[in-house]
Design a protein around this motif. Structure first.
Motif, PDB file in Angstrom:
ATOM      1  N   MET A   1       0.843  -1.191   0.000  1.00 54.22           N
ATOM      2  CA  MET A   1       0.000   0.000   0.000  1.00 54.22           C
ATOM      3  C   MET A   1       0.880   1.243   0.000  1.00 54.22           C
ATOM      4  O   MET A   1       2.028   1.212   0.431  1.00 54.22           O
ATOM      5  N   MET A   2       0.325   2.348  -0.504  1.00 60.37           N
ATOM      6  CA  MET A   2       1.046   3.619  -0.592  1.00 60.37           C
ATOM      7  C   MET A   2       0.242   4.706   0.116  1.00 60.37           C
ATOM      8  O   MET A   2      -0.924   4.950  -0.219  1.00 60.37           O
ATOM      9  N   PHE A   3       0.902   5.349   1.085  1.00 61.01           N
ATOM     10  CA  PHE A   3       0.243   6.388   1.870  1.00 61.01           C
ATOM     11  C   PHE A   3       0.995   7.719   1.871  1.00 61.01           C
ATOM     12  O   PHE A   3       0.419   8.743   2.197  1.00 61.01           O
ATOM     13  N   GLU A   4       2.280   7.690   1.559  1.00 59.81           N
ATOM     14  CA  GLU A   4       3.116   8.856   1.826  1.00 59.81           C
ATOM     15  C   GLU A   4       3.870   9.372   0.614  1.00 59.81           C
ATOM     16  O   GLU A   4       3.946  10.576   0.380  1.00 59.81           O
ATOM     17  N   PHE A   5       4.460   8.477  -0.168  1.00 60.79           N
ATOM     18  CA  PHE A   5       5.414   8.891  -1.195  1.00 60.79           C
ATOM     19  C   PHE A   5       4.730   8.978  -2.563  1.00 60.79           C
ATOM     20  O   PHE A   5       4.777   8.042  -3.356  1.00 60.79           O
ATOM     21  N   ASN A   6       4.118  10.111  -2.842  1.00 57.95           N
ATOM     22  CA  ASN A   6       3.485  10.320  -4.144  1.00 57.95           C
ATOM     23  C   ASN A   6       4.510  10.899  -5.115  1.00 57.95           C
ATOM     24  O   ASN A   6       4.484  12.061  -5.489  1.00 57.95           O
ATOM     25  N   THR A   7       5.422  10.008  -5.513  1.00 60.04           N
ATOM     26  CA  THR A   7       6.503  10.391  -6.408  1.00 60.04           C
ATOM     27  C   THR A   7       6.405   9.596  -7.705  1.00 60.04           C
ATOM     28  O   THR A   7       5.746   8.549  -7.761  1.00 60.04           O
ATOM     29  N   THR A   8       7.099  10.067  -8.720  1.00 56.33           N
ATOM     30  CA  THR A   8       7.049   9.393 -10.018  1.00 56.33           C
ATOM     31  C   THR A   8       7.767   8.058 -10.017  1.00 56.33           C
ATOM     32  O   THR A   8       7.606   7.267 -10.947  1.00 56.33           O
ATOM     33  N   GLY A   9       8.570   7.782  -8.999  1.00 59.58           N
ATOM     34  CA  GLY A   9       9.318   6.538  -8.977  1.00 59.58           C
ATOM     35  C   GLY A   9       8.742   5.451  -8.099  1.00 59.58           C
ATOM     36  O   GLY A   9       9.165   4.287  -8.209  1.00 59.58           O
ATOM     37  N   ILE A  10       7.774   5.782  -7.249  1.00 64.27           N
ATOM     38  CA  ILE A  10       7.364   4.819  -6.224  1.00 64.27           C
ATOM     39  C   ILE A  10       6.739   3.562  -6.834  1.00 64.27           C
ATOM     40  O   ILE A  10       6.964   2.453  -6.349  1.00 64.27           O
ATOM     41  N   GLY A  11       5.973   3.691  -7.903  1.00 66.20           N
ATOM     42  CA  GLY A  11       5.383   2.524  -8.549  1.00 66.20           C
ATOM     43  C   GLY A  11       6.434   1.610  -9.138  1.00 66.20           C
ATOM     44  O   GLY A  11       6.369   0.383  -8.999  1.00 66.20           O
ATOM     45  N   ARG A  12       7.453   2.189  -9.769  1.00 62.22           N
ATOM     46  CA  ARG A  12       8.525   1.376 -10.357  1.00 62.22           C
ATOM     47  C   ARG A  12       9.381   0.731  -9.285  1.00 62.22           C
ATOM     48  O   ARG A  12       9.840  -0.412  -9.436  1.00 62.22           O
ATOM     49  N   ILE A  13       9.594   1.446  -8.178  1.00 61.88           N
ATOM     50  CA  ILE A  13      10.346   0.860  -7.061  1.00 61.88           C
ATOM     51  C   ILE A  13       9.616  -0.369  -6.534  1.00 61.88           C
ATOM     52  O   ILE A  13      10.212  -1.424  -6.315  1.00 61.88           O
TER      53      ILE A  13
ATOM     54  N   ALA B   1       7.348  -2.202  -8.080  1.00 58.68           N
ATOM     55  CA  ALA B   1       7.328  -3.257  -9.102  1.00 58.68           C
ATOM     56  C   ALA B   1       8.651  -3.998  -9.143  1.00 58.68           C
ATOM     57  O   ALA B   1       8.689  -5.236  -9.200  1.00 58.68           O
ATOM     58  N   ASN B   2       9.753  -3.264  -9.102  1.00 57.44           N
ATOM     59  CA  ASN B   2      11.067  -3.896  -9.163  1.00 57.44           C
ATOM     60  C   ASN B   2      11.389  -4.676  -7.893  1.00 57.44           C
ATOM     61  O   ASN B   2      12.236  -5.580  -7.914  1.00 57.44           O
ATOM     62  N   ALA B   3      10.712  -4.337  -6.793  1.00 57.66           N
ATOM     63  CA  ALA B   3      10.877  -5.098  -5.556  1.00 57.66           C
ATOM     64  C   ALA B   3      10.084  -6.401  -5.586  1.00 57.66           C
ATOM     65  O   ALA B   3      10.296  -7.267  -4.741  1.00 57.66           O
ATOM     66  N   GLY B   4       9.164  -6.527  -6.550  1.00 54.31           N
ATOM     67  CA  GLY B   4       8.390  -7.754  -6.684  1.00 54.31           C
ATOM     68  C   GLY B   4       6.928  -7.647  -6.305  1.00 54.31           C
ATOM     69  O   GLY B   4       6.207  -8.645  -6.347  1.00 54.31           O
ATOM     70  N   ALA B   5       6.467  -6.450  -5.942  1.00 55.79           N
ATOM     71  CA  ALA B   5       5.047  -6.279  -5.639  1.00 55.79           C
ATOM     72  C   ALA B   5       4.226  -6.487  -6.911  1.00 55.79           C
ATOM     73  O   ALA B   5       4.621  -6.055  -7.992  1.00 55.79           O
ATOM     74  N   GLU B   6       3.091  -7.157  -6.755  1.00 54.52           N
ATOM     75  CA  GLU B   6       2.211  -7.417  -7.903  1.00 54.52           C
ATOM     76  C   GLU B   6       1.110  -6.376  -8.024  1.00 54.52           C
ATOM     77  O   GLU B   6       0.532  -6.205  -9.096  1.00 54.52           O
ATOM     78  N   PHE B   7       0.818  -5.693  -6.945  1.00 55.52           N
ATOM     79  CA  PHE B   7      -0.169  -4.606  -6.976  1.00 55.52           C
ATOM     80  C   PHE B   7       0.228  -3.562  -5.943  1.00 55.52           C
ATOM     81  O   PHE B   7       0.989  -3.834  -4.996  1.00 55.52           O
ATOM     82  N   ALA B   8      -0.284  -2.349  -6.142  1.00 56.46           N
ATOM     83  CA  ALA B   8      -0.124  -1.281  -5.164  1.00 56.46           C
ATOM     84  C   ALA B   8      -1.479  -0.630  -4.951  1.00 56.46           C
ATOM     85  O   ALA B   8      -2.172  -0.309  -5.926  1.00 56.46           O
ATOM     86  N   VAL B   9      -1.845  -0.468  -3.700  1.00 57.61           N
ATOM     87  CA  VAL B   9      -3.067   0.253  -3.361  1.00 57.61           C
ATOM     88  C   VAL B   9      -2.675   1.679  -3.011  1.00 57.61           C
ATOM     89  O   VAL B   9      -2.013   1.929  -2.007  1.00 57.61           O
ATOM     90  N   TYR B  10      -3.060   2.616  -3.869  1.00 52.97           N
ATOM     91  CA  TYR B  10      -2.827   4.033  -3.619  1.00 52.97           C
ATOM     92  C   TYR B  10      -4.010   4.570  -2.814  1.00 52.97           C
ATOM     93  O   TYR B  10      -5.153   4.488  -3.246  1.00 52.97           O
ATOM     94  N   ASP B  11      -3.709   5.127  -1.649  1.00 56.80           N
ATOM     95  CA  ASP B  11      -4.757   5.444  -0.690  1.00 56.80           C
ATOM     96  C   ASP B  11      -5.220   6.896  -0.764  1.00 56.80           C
ATOM     97  O   ASP B  11      -4.414   7.821  -0.655  1.00 56.80           O
ATOM     98  N   MET B  12      -6.521   7.083  -0.941  1.00 62.66           N
ATOM     99  CA  MET B  12      -7.117   8.421  -0.888  1.00 62.66           C
ATOM    100  C   MET B  12      -7.882   8.647   0.405  1.00 62.66           C
ATOM    101  O   MET B  12      -8.278   9.775   0.698  1.00 62.66           O
ATOM    102  N   GLU B  13      -8.088   7.583   1.179  1.00 57.50           N
ATOM    103  CA  GLU B  13      -8.909   7.707   2.387  1.00 57.50           C
ATOM    104  C   GLU B  13      -8.186   8.464   3.498  1.00 57.50           C
ATOM    105  O   GLU B  13      -8.776   9.303   4.174  1.00 57.50           O
ATOM    106  N   HIS B  14      -6.913   8.167   3.691  1.00 53.71           N
ATOM    107  CA  HIS B  14      -6.187   8.702   4.839  1.00 53.71           C
ATOM    108  C   HIS B  14      -5.062   9.662   4.483  1.00 53.71           C
ATOM    109  O   HIS B  14      -4.422  10.210   5.375  1.00 53.71           O
ATOM    110  N   THR B  15      -4.791   9.873   3.200  1.00 58.38           N
ATOM    111  CA  THR B  15      -3.603  10.635   2.806  1.00 58.38           C
ATOM    112  C   THR B  15      -3.871  12.091   2.451  1.00 58.38           C
ATOM    113  O   THR B  15      -2.964  12.910   2.486  1.00 58.38           O
ATOM    114  N   GLY B  16      -5.063  12.402   2.055  1.00 54.65           N
ATOM    115  CA  GLY B  16      -5.317  13.731   1.513  1.00 54.65           C
ATOM    116  C   GLY B  16      -4.945  13.868   0.056  1.00 54.65           C
ATOM    117  O   GLY B  16      -5.049  14.951  -0.519  1.00 54.65           O
ATOM    118  N   TRP B  17      -4.503  12.759  -0.583  1.00 52.75           N
ATOM    119  CA  TRP B  17      -4.171  12.816  -2.009  1.00 52.75           C
ATOM    120  C   TRP B  17      -5.417  13.131  -2.827  1.00 52.75           C
ATOM    121  O   TRP B  17      -6.478  12.520  -2.632  1.00 52.75           O
TER     122      TRP B  17
END
Length: 256
Positions: free
Chosen positions: A20-32, A34-50
């Motif tokens: 899951m992603m709560f803090e680092f809304n950067t252009t690289g976080i998805g690729r990081i 993916a390259n670590a082996g995650a198959e999905f990422a949940v980008y959170d709008m409930e608690h982040t204010g994004w």
């Protein structure tokens, strides 16, 4: 819409592990991730204010479908569902779903007619700006989007079977911390009522052919939950993983 390997994996009985992603809304976080082996990422709008612009950037820089972008919206409302899907999300998660009516609204907002009532916009981000057959885009989007309802309140637990029976809903994600709070048991993850709630969600998923999902905060917890029957598992979130790794690394460097 691109084929959704996570949906295919869990729909056929497999296990998919992401984060899951709560803090680092950067252009690289998805690729990081993916390259670590995650198959999905949940980008959170409930608690982040994004806002939707942050989500749009995160999805645009996610290497789909190597990493499947899922967005947890703030609440079950049409405009949240449709906008994150139009920006290219391959899945949508709604928090605190408490009734079959809410679950149906989630599904209807995520699916094009005749299944749902999602508004039509084509050759935009969700179909990669291509001029493909509209009929095929509709068919593909309806087939590939992953729809997740969170069971994390006492009311949601009370209406569990009705929620699980909603057609086209793919996944029930038990929100353990919110559920514990709702039951008056904050932080008591091993309380018999929490363990019973987990069993009830797993049983409802089994009866209704839904995928059970959960967030875990350690390797040991993750292995235990997979063994218990969960098939969509998020390992931690960006801020906690970073903090934990930094804490351990600093302590090791300082050690005599």
């Amino acid at each position: 819409m691109l084929a959704n390997p996570v949906k295919k994996c869990v729909a056929t009985g497999g296990v998919s592990v992401g984060t899951m992603m709560f803090e680092f809304n950067t252009t690289g976080i998805g690729r990081i991730a993916a390259n670590a082996g995650a198959e999905f990422a949940v980008y959170d709008m409930e608690h982040t204010g994004w806002d939707i612009e942050s989500i749009r950037m995160l999805i645009a820089t996610t290497p789909k479908p190597k990493l499947v972008p899922i967005v947890r919206i703030p609440t079950t409302q049409y405009h949240f569902v449709s906008r994150v899907l139009d920006t290219g999300a391959m899945g949508v998660m709604a928090p605190m779903v408490e009734s079959a009516e809410e679950a149906r609204l989630l599904v209807q907002s995520a699916k094009y007619p005749p299944i749902g009532r999602r508004g039509a916009a084509f050759s935009i981000a969700h179909d990669d700006y291509k001029n493909d057959s509209i009929a095929e885009v509709v068919r593909s989007a309806n087939a590939e989007v992953l729809i997740i309802a969170q069971i994390e309140t006492a009311a949601g637990l009370d209406n569990l079977d009705e929620i699980a029976a909603v057609p086209e809903l793919d996944c029930l994600w038990i929100g353990l911390y919110d559920l514990a709070n709702s039951l008056g048991l904050p932080g008591q993850m091993q309380h018999p009522r929490i363990l019973d709630a987990i069993d009830r969600v797993l049983a409802a998923c089994e009866r209704n052919r839904k995928v059970p999902a959960v967030l875990v905060t350690s390797v040991e917890e993750g292995r235990a939950q997979i063994q218990r029957g969960f098939r969509l598992v998020a390992f931690g979130g960006d801020v906690w993983i970073y903090q934990s790794a930094l804490t351990q690394g600093l302590a090791a460097v300082r050690a005599p």
